[in-house]
Motif scaffolding. Structure first.
Motif, PDB file in Angstrom:
ATOM      1  N   CYS A 111       0.837  -1.199   0.000  1.00 49.61           N
ATOM      2  CA  CYS A 111       0.000   0.000   0.000  1.00 49.61           C
ATOM      3  C   CYS A 111       0.876   1.254   0.000  1.00 49.61           C
ATOM      4  O   CYS A 111       0.614   2.218  -0.734  1.00 49.61           O
TER       5      CYS A 111
ATOM      6  N   ASP B 195      -7.403   4.570   3.427  1.00 42.19           N
ATOM      7  CA  ASP B 195      -8.819   4.537   3.797  1.00 42.19           C
ATOM      8  C   ASP B 195      -9.733   4.454   2.573  1.00 42.19           C
ATOM      9  O   ASP B 195     -10.867   3.992   2.666  1.00 42.19           O
ATOM     10  N   SER B 196      -9.228   4.906   1.425  1.00 42.06           N
ATOM     11  CA  SER B 196     -10.024   4.941   0.193  1.00 42.06           C
ATOM     12  C   SER B 196      -9.811   3.733  -0.705  1.00 42.06           C
ATOM     13  O   SER B 196     -10.478   3.580  -1.714  1.00 42.06           O
TER      14      SER B 196
ATOM     15  N   THR C 248      -9.683  -0.341  -1.497  1.00 37.68           N
ATOM     16  CA  THR C 248     -10.222  -1.628  -1.063  1.00 37.68           C
ATOM     17  C   THR C 248      -9.170  -2.720  -1.254  1.00 37.68           C
ATOM     18  O   THR C 248      -8.258  -2.572  -2.075  1.00 37.68           O
ATOM     19  N   PRO C 249      -9.301  -3.814  -0.520  1.00 38.46           N
ATOM     20  CA  PRO C 249      -8.365  -4.931  -0.728  1.00 38.46           C
ATOM     21  C   PRO C 249      -8.385  -5.441  -2.172  1.00 38.46           C
ATOM     22  O   PRO C 249      -7.344  -5.808  -2.718  1.00 38.46           O
TER      23      PRO C 249
ATOM     24  N   GLU D 257      -8.899  -3.683  -4.926  1.00 36.69           N
ATOM     25  CA  GLU D 257      -8.133  -2.741  -5.745  1.00 36.69           C
ATOM     26  C   GLU D 257      -6.637  -2.951  -5.531  1.00 36.69           C
ATOM     27  O   GLU D 257      -5.846  -2.888  -6.471  1.00 36.69           O
TER      28      GLU D 257
END
Length: 103
Positions: free
Chosen positions: A45, A72-73, A75-76, A78
């Motif tokens: 990330c 926070d924006s 998703t797993p 993505e």
């Protein structure tokens, strides 16, 4: 290397590995990019964020999300998509093909 865009909060941003991304990763984590643990979501990330920040800087595109706002924006799913795209690119030898991928 494929031209990749990452969509965050409905906005598409350029994303690519650069020397700036590698330096940012080192500054954020204290580790070299070559030390990324591919099983570590934190490493992946952070590196993704560094690639977006750097590509946006190079293209003079505004990207104002902090690492935590970005995480926070995201998703797993993505994250998995991006990880798979860079893995495929690395296996293909990182050749530029001009294709564009959106996630």
């Amino acid at each position: 290397m494929k031209k990749v865009e990452i969509t965050v909060n409905g906005v598409a941003y350029p994303c690519r590995p650069t020397m700036g991304a590698m330096l940012r990763f080192k500054k954020e984590t204290g580790k070299e990019v070559t030390e990324i643990d591919t099983a570590s979501l934190s490493d992946l990330c952070t590196y993704l964020w560094c690639c977006i920040v750097s590509a946006c800087a190079a293209e003079k595109k505004e990207f104002g999300l902090s690492l935590m706002e970005f995480a926070d924006s995201l998703t797993p799913g993505e994250m998995d998509e991006w990880t798979q795209s860079i893995t495929e690119d690395a296996e293909a030898g990182g050749e530029a093909d001009g294709d564009e991928k959106k996630s």
